[in-house]
Design a protein around this motif. Structure first.
Motif, PDB file in Angstrom:
ATOM      1  N   PHE A 128       0.901  -1.203   0.045  1.00 39.02           N
ATOM      2  CA  PHE A 128      -0.090  -0.116  -0.057  1.00 39.02           C
ATOM      3  C   PHE A 128       0.828   1.220   0.104  1.00 39.02           C
ATOM      4  CE2 PHE A 128      -2.490   3.356   1.666  1.00 39.02           C
ATOM      5  CZ  PHE A 128      -3.625   3.166   1.001  1.00 39.02           C
ATOM      6  N   VAL A 129       0.717   2.276  -0.719  1.00 37.58           N
ATOM      7  CA  VAL A 129       1.383   3.549  -0.986  1.00 37.58           C
ATOM      8  C   VAL A 129       0.026   4.597  -0.581  1.00 37.58           C
ATOM      9  CG1 VAL A 129       2.904   2.877  -2.251  1.00 37.58           C
ATOM     10  CG2 VAL A 129       1.062   3.894  -3.324  1.00 37.58           C
ATOM     11  N   GLY A 130       0.442   5.829  -0.099  1.00 39.24           N
ATOM     12  CA  GLY A 130      -0.238   6.790   0.235  1.00 39.24           C
ATOM     13  C   GLY A 130      -1.347   6.610   1.312  1.00 39.24           C
ATOM     14  N   THR A 131      -2.556   7.214   1.137  1.00 41.07           N
ATOM     15  CA  THR A 131      -3.509   7.308   2.450  1.00 41.07           C
ATOM     16  C   THR A 131      -4.695   6.546   1.673  1.00 41.07           C
ATOM     17  OG1 THR A 131      -4.744   8.431   3.797  1.00 41.07           O
ATOM     18  CG2 THR A 131      -4.154   9.605   1.693  1.00 41.07           C
ATOM     19  N   PRO A 132      -5.452   5.920   2.638  1.00 41.52           N
ATOM     20  CA  PRO A 132      -6.763   5.255   2.399  1.00 41.52           C
ATOM     21  C   PRO A 132      -7.997   6.320   2.738  1.00 41.52           C
ATOM     22  CG  PRO A 132      -6.260   4.634   4.310  1.00 41.52           C
ATOM     23  CD  PRO A 132      -5.103   5.360   3.989  1.00 41.52           C
ATOM     24  N   ARG A 133      -7.661   7.414   3.135  1.00 46.48           N
ATOM     25  CA  ARG A 133      -8.722   8.543   3.224  1.00 46.48           C
ATOM     26  C   ARG A 133      -8.983   8.804   1.875  1.00 46.48           C
ATOM     27  NH1 ARG A 133      -5.468   9.771   7.344  1.00 46.48           N
ATOM     28  NH2 ARG A 133      -4.610  11.561   6.150  1.00 46.48           N
ATOM     29  N   ALA A 134     -10.174   8.759   1.189  1.00 47.94           N
ATOM     30  CA  ALA A 134     -10.615   8.949  -0.081  1.00 47.94           C
ATOM     31  C   ALA A 134     -11.953   9.071  -0.321  1.00 47.94           C
ATOM     32  CB  ALA A 134     -10.139   7.802  -1.066  1.00 47.94           C
TER      33      ALA A 134
ATOM     34  N   GLY B 219     -10.737  14.276  -4.680  1.00 47.89           N
ATOM     35  CA  GLY B 219     -10.843  15.448  -5.629  1.00 47.89           C
ATOM     36  C   GLY B 219     -10.210  14.839  -7.184  1.00 47.89           C
ATOM     37  N   ASP B 220      -9.467  15.579  -7.464  1.00 46.45           N
ATOM     38  CA  ASP B 220      -9.171  14.954  -9.187  1.00 46.45           C
ATOM     39  C   ASP B 220      -7.684  14.314  -9.120  1.00 46.45           C
ATOM     40  OD1 ASP B 220      -7.649  17.108  -8.679  1.00 46.45           O
ATOM     41  OD2 ASP B 220      -7.967  17.987 -10.619  1.00 46.45           O
ATOM     42  N   ARG B 221      -7.405  13.923  -7.678  1.00 44.94           N
ATOM     43  CA  ARG B 221      -5.885  13.370  -7.525  1.00 44.94           C
ATOM     44  C   ARG B 221      -5.862  12.101  -6.961  1.00 44.94           C
ATOM     45  NH1 ARG B 221      -3.219  16.824 -10.334  1.00 44.94           N
ATOM     46  NH2 ARG B 221      -3.473  18.885  -9.857  1.00 44.94           N
ATOM     47  N   ILE B 222      -4.742  10.999  -7.280  1.00 47.91           N
ATOM     48  CA  ILE B 222      -4.556   9.695  -6.681  1.00 47.91           C
ATOM     49  C   ILE B 222      -4.123  10.045  -5.444  1.00 47.91           C
ATOM     50  CG2 ILE B 222      -2.559   9.471  -8.047  1.00 47.91           C
ATOM     51  CD1 ILE B 222      -3.383   6.490  -7.994  1.00 47.91           C
TER      52      ILE B 222
ATOM     53  N   ARG C 193       3.073   8.478  -8.663  1.00 48.03           N
ATOM     54  CA  ARG C 193       2.028   9.394  -9.069  1.00 48.03           C
ATOM     55  C   ARG C 193       1.490   9.970  -7.708  1.00 48.03           C
ATOM     56  NH1 ARG C 193       2.009   5.899 -13.465  1.00 48.03           N
ATOM     57  NH2 ARG C 193       1.249   6.442 -15.136  1.00 48.03           N
ATOM     58  N   VAL C 194       1.398   9.276  -6.612  1.00 48.48           N
ATOM     59  CA  VAL C 194       0.658  10.011  -5.378  1.00 48.48           C
ATOM     60  C   VAL C 194       1.753  10.922  -4.928  1.00 48.48           C
ATOM     61  CG1 VAL C 194       0.432   9.358  -3.016  1.00 48.48           C
ATOM     62  CG2 VAL C 194      -0.303   7.974  -4.822  1.00 48.48           C
TER      63      VAL C 194
END
Length: 124
Positions: free
Chosen positions: A56-62, A82-85, A103-104
């Motif tokens: 997993f990379v980034g955050t799961p808050r989506a 929003g419009d971002r990964i 990308r994140v």
């Protein structure tokens, strides 16, 4: 040792590098302190469970999660705000996860991330 977001320790010319610090960034900052910029790390974890690689990379808050299932093993889940990964979760897709991490980190476009997923998987 405590350091700031540019990896500077407070001692002239001394930057943190090692297991938890980014060695390449520390070297760049040590060679050109005037160009040093704060680092914004992307959270990352991985584990091997029962013969499967989970990453997993980034955050799961989506606001949205899209799951893509490849023709072969594993799957990928992308997380959008929003419009971002903002995150990616993969099972048995180790070659893809670092592409999503970049990308994140770059605050990449959601549309581009989904388009990339479509080249490696079948959206579900």
């Amino acid at each position: 040792m405590i350091c700031d977001a540019t990896l500077a320790t407070g001692l002239p010319g001394v930057y943190a590098a090692g297991d938890v610090a980014q060695g390449a960034a520390a070297a760049r900052h040590a060679l050109d302190p005037a160009a040093a910029r704060p680092l914004v790390p992307v959270p990352y974890f991985w584990s091997d469970w029962y013969g499967h690689r989970i990453q997993f990379v980034g955050t799961p808050r989506a606001e949205e999660v899209v799951v893509a299932v490849p023709a072969e093993a594993g799957f990928t889940a992308l997380y959008r705000r929003g419009d971002r990964i903002v995150g990616a979760f993969t099972v048995d897709r180790p070659r893809e996860i670092m592409k999503y991490r970049r990308r994140v980190a770059a605050r990449g476009s959601w549309a581009e991330a989904v388009a990339f997923a479509a080249t490696t998987t079948t959206a579900a």
